[in-house]
Design an enzyme around this catalytic site. Structure first.
Site, PDB file in Angstrom:
ATOM      1  CG  ASP A  34      -2.133   0.849   1.072  1.00 23.25           C
ATOM      2  OD1 ASP A  34      -2.353   1.390  -0.028  1.00 23.25           O
ATOM      3  OD2 ASP A  34      -2.870   1.003   2.066  1.00 23.25           O
ATOM      4  CB  SER A  79      -8.887  -5.295  -3.301  1.00 18.89           C
ATOM      5  OG  SER A  79      -9.516  -4.031  -3.454  1.00 18.89           O
ATOM      6  CG  ASN A  82      -8.075  -1.878  -5.248  1.00 17.91           C
ATOM      7  OD1 ASN A  82      -7.151  -2.670  -5.127  1.00 17.91           O
ATOM      8  ND2 ASN A  82      -8.326  -0.969  -4.308  1.00 17.91           N
TER       9      ASN A  82
HETATM   10  C1  IPE Z   1      -5.466  -2.769  -0.371  1.00 23.77           C
HETATM   11  O1  IPE Z   1      -5.145  -1.425  -0.420  1.00 23.77           O
HETATM   12  C2  IPE Z   1      -5.452  -3.357  -1.747  1.00 23.77           C
HETATM   13  C3  IPE Z   1      -4.146  -3.438  -2.397  1.00 23.77           C
HETATM   14  C4  IPE Z   1      -3.008  -3.083  -1.875  1.00 23.77           C
HETATM   15  C5  IPE Z   1      -4.177  -3.989  -3.728  1.00 23.77           C
HETATM   16  P1  IPE Z   1      -6.244  -0.298  -0.518  1.00 23.77           P
HETATM   17  O2  IPE Z   1      -5.525   1.002  -0.614  1.00 23.77           O
HETATM   18  O3  IPE Z   1      -7.224  -0.597  -1.602  1.00 23.77           O
HETATM   19  O4  IPE Z   1      -7.005  -0.438   0.871  1.00 23.77           O
HETATM   20  P2  IPE Z   1      -7.884   0.608   1.685  1.00 23.77           P
HETATM   21  O5  IPE Z   1      -8.896   1.180   0.713  1.00 23.77           O
HETATM   22  O6  IPE Z   1      -6.957   1.669   2.184  1.00 23.77           O
HETATM   23  O7  IPE Z   1      -8.481  -0.173   2.802  1.00 23.77           O
HETATM   24  C1  IPE Z   2      -1.741   0.298  -3.389  1.00 18.78           C
HETATM   25  O1  IPE Z   2      -1.495   1.662  -3.500  1.00 18.78           O
HETATM   26  C2  IPE Z   2      -1.913  -0.355  -4.729  1.00 18.78           C
HETATM   27  C3  IPE Z   2      -3.323  -0.624  -5.112  1.00 18.78           C
HETATM   28  C4  IPE Z   2      -4.348  -0.551  -4.314  1.00 18.78           C
HETATM   29  C5  IPE Z   2      -3.545  -1.040  -6.484  1.00 18.78           C
HETATM   30  P1  IPE Z   2      -2.639   2.737  -3.346  1.00 18.78           P
HETATM   31  O2  IPE Z   2      -3.060   3.203  -4.708  1.00 18.78           O
HETATM   32  O3  IPE Z   2      -3.738   2.248  -2.497  1.00 18.78           O
HETATM   33  O4  IPE Z   2      -1.849   3.905  -2.620  1.00 18.78           O
HETATM   34  P2  IPE Z   2      -2.463   4.951  -1.593  1.00 18.78           P
HETATM   35  O5  IPE Z   2      -3.096   4.192  -0.485  1.00 18.78           O
HETATM   36  O6  IPE Z   2      -3.469   5.764  -2.359  1.00 18.78           O
HETATM   37  O7  IPE Z   2      -1.286   5.762  -1.163  1.00 18.78           O
HETATM   38 MG    MG Z   3      -4.154   2.399  -0.503  1.00 17.19          MG
END
Ligand code: IPE
Ligand code: IPE
Ligand code: MG
Length: 254
Positions: A34, A79, A82
């Site tokens: 993340d 996810s 997502n």
């Molecule tokens: C979890 O991260 C999913 C992935 C890293 C692919 P998210 O950024 O989607 O999770 P939330 O929304 O902060 O819970």
């Molecule tokens: C995690 O990075 C990767 C995916 C969920 C695909 P994020 O895109 O969630 O990064 P933040 O949480 O916005 O920094």
């Molecule tokens: Mg994230």
């Protein structure tokens, strides 16, 4: 620097091990990668460059875990939730995933990694589905680390799927109520071929599951860091494993 040296010396004096104990490497590490978005934002870069840098870091970490002797590495790449993100980001992410899967043997896995994808694969674009089949086939005989990429993965979705499969078997008369136990159920999950994760690493400071491996993480040890995924290096993996090695895993016993 002198303080740091002193710290090492004191620990040595107490007979404490410094560094990762090669005798107690977690068999299975799960990672919630993340913070790609925040990494890009801080640099005033387009978000997709954060995701791209994140995939470069993954390549490095897979090799490092393989070297340490980790047998399974399961990483959250996309996810089931997502899809709620803006269409532009989802489209760019799918393009990046396709690009990485096309060269996954070199771009993600390294020489001997076995690559598998877990999640609702049928819900992904067809070109990605085809690449998944290809990469799973060409790496299936590899003897190194098993890299599981969670794509269109959701823990609840996975559990509902397993229930549906079991209900279908019951409808066909293949199984009866008292055949179903935890072991039977676990074999219906996307992760049927691997042991549960020993250690979960989540980057970027969030302290939640986000629908990841809900069944499998019943007794997983958690390690969190504020460091954003694209800033992760081998040293943080060492730190997580060293912390894991200090934990007393009881599994509900004494
Ligand atoms: C979890 O991260 C999913 C992935 C890293 C692919 P998210 O950024 O989607 O999770 P939330 O929304 O902060 O819970
Ligand atoms: C995690 O990075 C990767 C995916 C969920 C695909 P994020 O895109 O969630 O990064 P933040 O949480 O916005 O920094
Ligand atoms: Mg994230």
């Amino acid at each position: 620097m002198s303080l740091f040296k002193g710290f090492l010396k004191n620990n040595k004096d107490k007979g404490e091990r410094i560094g990762v104990d090669p005798q107690n490497i977690p068999t299975h590490i799960a990672i919630i990668m993340d913070g790609n978005g925040r990494w890009a934002k801080r640099r005033k870069l387009p978000k997709i460059l954060g995701h791209r840098e994140g995939s470069n870091v993954l390549k490095k970490i897979v090799r490092y875990c393989d070297k340490l002797g980790v047998k399974y590495l399961t990483v959250y790449a996309f996810s089931t939730e997502n899809w709620k993100r803006p269409k532009k980001e989802v489209d760019e992410l799918m393009d990046l995933l396709l690009e990485k899967l096309k060269n996954a043997e070199k771009e993600l896995g390294g020489d001997q990694a076995k690559i598998r994808v877990i999640g609702n694969i049928k819900g992904l674009p067809i070109d990605i589905q085809n690449e998944i089949k290809r990469v799973e086939r060409v790496t299936s005989q590899n003897s190194g680390i098993c890299l599981n990429i969670a794509l269109n993965y959701g823990g609840r979705d996975e559990i509902v799927n397993a229930v549906k499969e079991i209900v279908t078997e019951a409808e066909k008369g293949i199984i009866k109520n008292d055949h179903i136990d935890e072991e039977y159920f676990a074999k219906k999950l996307y992760t049927w071929y691997m042991p549960d994760p020993d250690l979960l690493i989540r980057t970027s400071g969030e302290k939640r599951h986000s629908n990841y491996l809900l069944w499998q993480m019943a007794y997983t040890e958690f390690w969190y860091t504020d460091v954003l995924w694209p800033d992760i290096s081998e040293a943080y993996i060492d730190e997580a494993i060293m912390e894991y090695q200090k934990r007393n895993r009881r599994f509900g016993g004494v």
